[in-house]
Design an enzyme around this catalytic site. Structure first.
Site, PDB file in Angstrom:
ATOM      1  N   ASP A   1     -12.450  -9.053   4.128  1.00 36.88           N
ATOM      2  CA  ASP A   1     -13.687  -9.063   3.334  1.00 36.88           C
ATOM      3  C   ASP A   1     -14.206 -10.496   3.200  1.00 36.88           C
ATOM      4  O   ASP A   1     -15.407 -10.754   3.314  1.00 36.88           O
ATOM      5  CB  ASP A   1     -13.456  -8.494   1.918  1.00 36.88           C
ATOM      6  CG  ASP A   1     -13.731  -6.990   1.841  1.00 36.88           C
ATOM      7  OD1 ASP A   1     -13.510  -6.298   2.851  1.00 36.88           O
ATOM      8  OD2 ASP A   1     -14.160  -6.522   0.764  1.00 36.88           O
TER       9      ASP A   1
ATOM     10  N   TYR B   1       0.822  -1.208   0.000  1.00 36.78           N
ATOM     11  CA  TYR B   1       0.000   0.000   0.000  1.00 36.78           C
ATOM     12  C   TYR B   1       0.861   1.266   0.000  1.00 36.78           C
ATOM     13  O   TYR B   1       0.452   2.300  -0.516  1.00 36.78           O
ATOM     14  CB  TYR B   1      -0.887   0.049   1.256  1.00 36.78           C
ATOM     15  CG  TYR B   1      -2.220  -0.636   1.134  1.00 36.78           C
ATOM     16  CD1 TYR B   1      -2.298  -2.004   0.922  1.00 36.78           C
ATOM     17  CD2 TYR B   1      -3.408   0.077   1.256  1.00 36.78           C
ATOM     18  CE1 TYR B   1      -3.532  -2.642   0.837  1.00 36.78           C
ATOM     19  CE2 TYR B   1      -4.639  -0.550   1.180  1.00 36.78           C
ATOM     20  CZ  TYR B   1      -4.698  -1.901   0.969  1.00 36.78           C
ATOM     21  OH  TYR B   1      -5.913  -2.515   0.886  1.00 36.78           O
TER      22      TYR B   1
ATOM     23  N   ASP C   1      -6.513  -6.956   4.154  1.00 36.30           N
ATOM     24  CA  ASP C   1      -7.615  -6.325   3.423  1.00 36.30           C
ATOM     25  C   ASP C   1      -8.480  -7.404   2.773  1.00 36.30           C
ATOM     26  O   ASP C   1      -9.708  -7.407   2.911  1.00 36.30           O
ATOM     27  CB  ASP C   1      -7.031  -5.385   2.356  1.00 36.30           C
ATOM     28  CG  ASP C   1      -8.119  -4.711   1.535  1.00 36.30           C
ATOM     29  OD1 ASP C   1      -9.074  -4.197   2.145  1.00 36.30           O
ATOM     30  OD2 ASP C   1      -8.021  -4.708   0.296  1.00 36.30           O
TER      31      ASP C   1
ATOM     32  N   LYS D   1       3.195 -14.970   2.724  1.00 34.85           N
ATOM     33  CA  LYS D   1       3.469 -15.720   1.494  1.00 34.85           C
ATOM     34  C   LYS D   1       4.973 -15.923   1.416  1.00 34.85           C
ATOM     35  O   LYS D   1       5.648 -15.544   0.456  1.00 34.85           O
ATOM     36  CB  LYS D   1       2.898 -14.927   0.292  1.00 34.85           C
ATOM     37  CG  LYS D   1       2.935 -15.651  -1.030  1.00 34.85           C
ATOM     38  CD  LYS D   1       1.933 -16.792  -1.166  1.00 34.85           C
ATOM     39  CE  LYS D   1       2.138 -17.535  -2.472  1.00 34.85           C
ATOM     40  NZ  LYS D   1       1.325 -18.770  -2.569  1.00 34.85           N
TER      41      LYS D   1
ATOM     42  N   ASP E   1      -2.771 -18.112   0.583  1.00 40.16           N
ATOM     43  CA  ASP E   1      -3.715 -18.850  -0.273  1.00 40.16           C
ATOM     44  C   ASP E   1      -4.401 -19.948   0.536  1.00 40.16           C
ATOM     45  O   ASP E   1      -5.617 -20.146   0.466  1.00 40.16           O
ATOM     46  CB  ASP E   1      -3.031 -19.387  -1.538  1.00 40.16           C
ATOM     47  CG  ASP E   1      -1.696 -20.082  -1.265  1.00 40.16           C
ATOM     48  OD1 ASP E   1      -1.186 -20.016  -0.126  1.00 40.16           O
ATOM     49  OD2 ASP E   1      -1.149 -20.693  -2.212  1.00 40.16           O
TER      50      ASP E   1
HETATM   51  C1  IPM Z   1     -10.515  -1.282   3.915  1.00 31.92           C
HETATM   52  C2  IPM Z   1     -10.753  -0.648   2.567  1.00 31.92           C
HETATM   53  C3  IPM Z   1      -9.589   0.293   2.252  1.00 31.92           C
HETATM   54  C4  IPM Z   1      -8.313  -0.526   2.207  1.00 31.92           C
HETATM   55  C5  IPM Z   1      -9.770   1.113   0.953  1.00 31.92           C
HETATM   56  C6  IPM Z   1     -11.065   1.886   0.951  1.00 31.92           C
HETATM   57  C7  IPM Z   1      -8.604   2.006   0.677  1.00 31.92           C
HETATM   58  O1  IPM Z   1     -10.914  -1.629   1.602  1.00 31.92           O
HETATM   59  O2  IPM Z   1     -10.438  -0.524   4.911  1.00 31.92           O
HETATM   60  O3  IPM Z   1     -10.432  -2.501   3.990  1.00 31.92           O
HETATM   61  O4  IPM Z   1      -7.946  -1.080   1.163  1.00 31.92           O
HETATM   62  O5  IPM Z   1      -7.663  -0.631   3.250  1.00 31.92           O
HETATM   63 MG    MG Z   2     -10.979  -3.599   2.351  1.00 33.73          MG
END
Ligand code: IPM
Ligand code: MG
Length: 364
Positions: free
Chosen positions: A257, A146, A253, A196, A229
């Site tokens: 999700d 990042y 990240d 990884k 993975d």
């Molecule tokens: C998160 C989001 C952010 C990230 C984005 C919006 C930049 O996806 O907080 O997980 O990638 O960290």
């Molecule tokens: Mg995110």
């Protein structure tokens, strides 16, 4: 209930898309707790993300940055707009969030993945894999690909290249590993570190450092390593094998999700981004421009972020539990927003907020 009368200066950053709608519900919760004499929180607003680009030509204006530095803690809705998605990086809404994280040194990101009993049927996974699920993802938040340099584009030939640098240094890994081991010590004393290392040098430094910290300082914590993975696969195969997951920025990240889907909806999960002195609390979901303005977004992730604020920044676990219990009660009574409703019936964003504050009122 313990009364906290020390004054708290809270900064609200509603942001884009559904951000302002869920922030309204968070404000209702804070007002109820203030009115009950259980907190003394005053708040101010500032722009971040797309709205800040529109109003100030930058996703993280100086005025916002100054207010962030002055605030005791910060609540953030979401950033991201369709309108600005093709802007160059400096003028993307997401850059505002990254600038906030970096400038406040929020290197710790805590993402609890837990399921309310009444929602075990809302996930696409089998209920028996999920009942009682309680994981914490500790994500390093201001390093990795990042922020790694060099980065950019090379377009000196017909074959345009975009490039980024993934990197982790010992000191960056040490401090987040330390945090994760401390979290684990208060839970099941088990950490799975995800990397990884079979391919990436950054991950080899990560793994070496996590191992060293564990053997020097936390030998009573059970540490294992998993490639990312495999971790992605194990999360859907047998999620309850995990307790604390420690990982870097990009893997965290993605895995968070994925893990949110175990809980039925990404609209259910809060997060805390912490430095050694400050906390920013936000839902893990994005700005969801497709549903913005329709009053159907689930405010629970935002309200749970308020609960995390009470726990982490205001050191008041009782109020945090009060909020969580009220959400649990409301879900048990069958109230559902669209994203978690198994039928075509659902309540809107502010009705969900109202149901939660009504239950809080009944319990203070
Ligand atoms: C998160 C989001 C952010 C990230 C984005 C919006 C930049 O996806 O907080 O997980 O990638 O960290
Ligand atoms: Mg995110």
């Amino acid at each position: 209930m313990r009364t906290i009368m020390s004054k708290t200066n809270l900064l609200l950053l509603p942001g884009d898309g559904v951000g302002p709608e869920i922030m309204e519900e968070a404000i209702k919760v804070i007002s109820i707790i203030n009115d009950a004499g259980l907190s003394d929180i005053s708040y101010d607003f500032a722009d971040i993300g797309g709205i800040a680009i529109d109003n100030h030509n930058t996703p993280y204006p100086d005025e916002t940055s100054k207010k962030c530095l002055d605030a005791d803690c910060i609540l953030l809705g979401a950033v991201g707009t369709k309108k600005h998605e093709n802007n160059k990086n400096e003028l993307k809404p997401e850059s505002g969030l990254l600038a906030l994280r970096k400038s406040l040194e929020l290197y710790i990101n805590v993402r609890p993945i837990f399921i309310f009993d009444s929602l075990v049927d809302s996930s696409s996974l089998k209920p028996e894999l999920l009942k009682g699920l309680d994981i914490v993802i500790i994500r390093e938040l201001i390093g990795d690909v990042y922020f790694g340099e060099p980065r950019g584009f090379k377009d000196d030939s017909s074959d345009k290249t975009g490039y980024n640098t993934m990197s982790y240094s010992t000191s960056e890994v040490e401090r987040i590993a330390d945090y994760a081991f401390n979290v684990a010590a208060k839970r099941a004393s088990k950490v799975v570190s995800v990397d990884k290392a079979n391919v990436l040098e950054a991950s080899q430094v990560w793994r070496e450092t996590v191992d060293k910290i564990q053997s020097n300082k936390y030998s009573d914590i059970d540490l294992s390593h998993m490639y990312v993975d495999n971790a992605a696969m194990q999360l859907v195969k047998d999620p309850k094998q995990f307790d604390v997951i420690l990982t870097g920025n990009i893997f965290g990240d993605i895995l968070s999700d994925e893990a949110s889907m175990l809980t039925g909806s990404i609209g259910m999960l809060p997060s805390a981004s912490l430095s050694n002195s400050k906390g920013v609390y936000e839902p893990i979901h994005g700005s969801a421009p497709d549903i913005a303005g329709k009053g159907i977004v689930n405010p629970i992730a935002m309200i749970l972020s308020v609960a995390m604020m009470f726990e982490y920044s205001l050191n008041n676990k009782e109020i945090s539990m009060l909020i969580k219990n009220s959400i649990d009660n409301v879900l048990k009574s069958g109230f559902r927003t669209k994203d978690i409703s198994p039928t075509s019936e659902f309540i809107n964003t502010s009705e969900m907020g109202d149901a939660i504050i009504q239950d809080i009122k009944n319990n203070v």
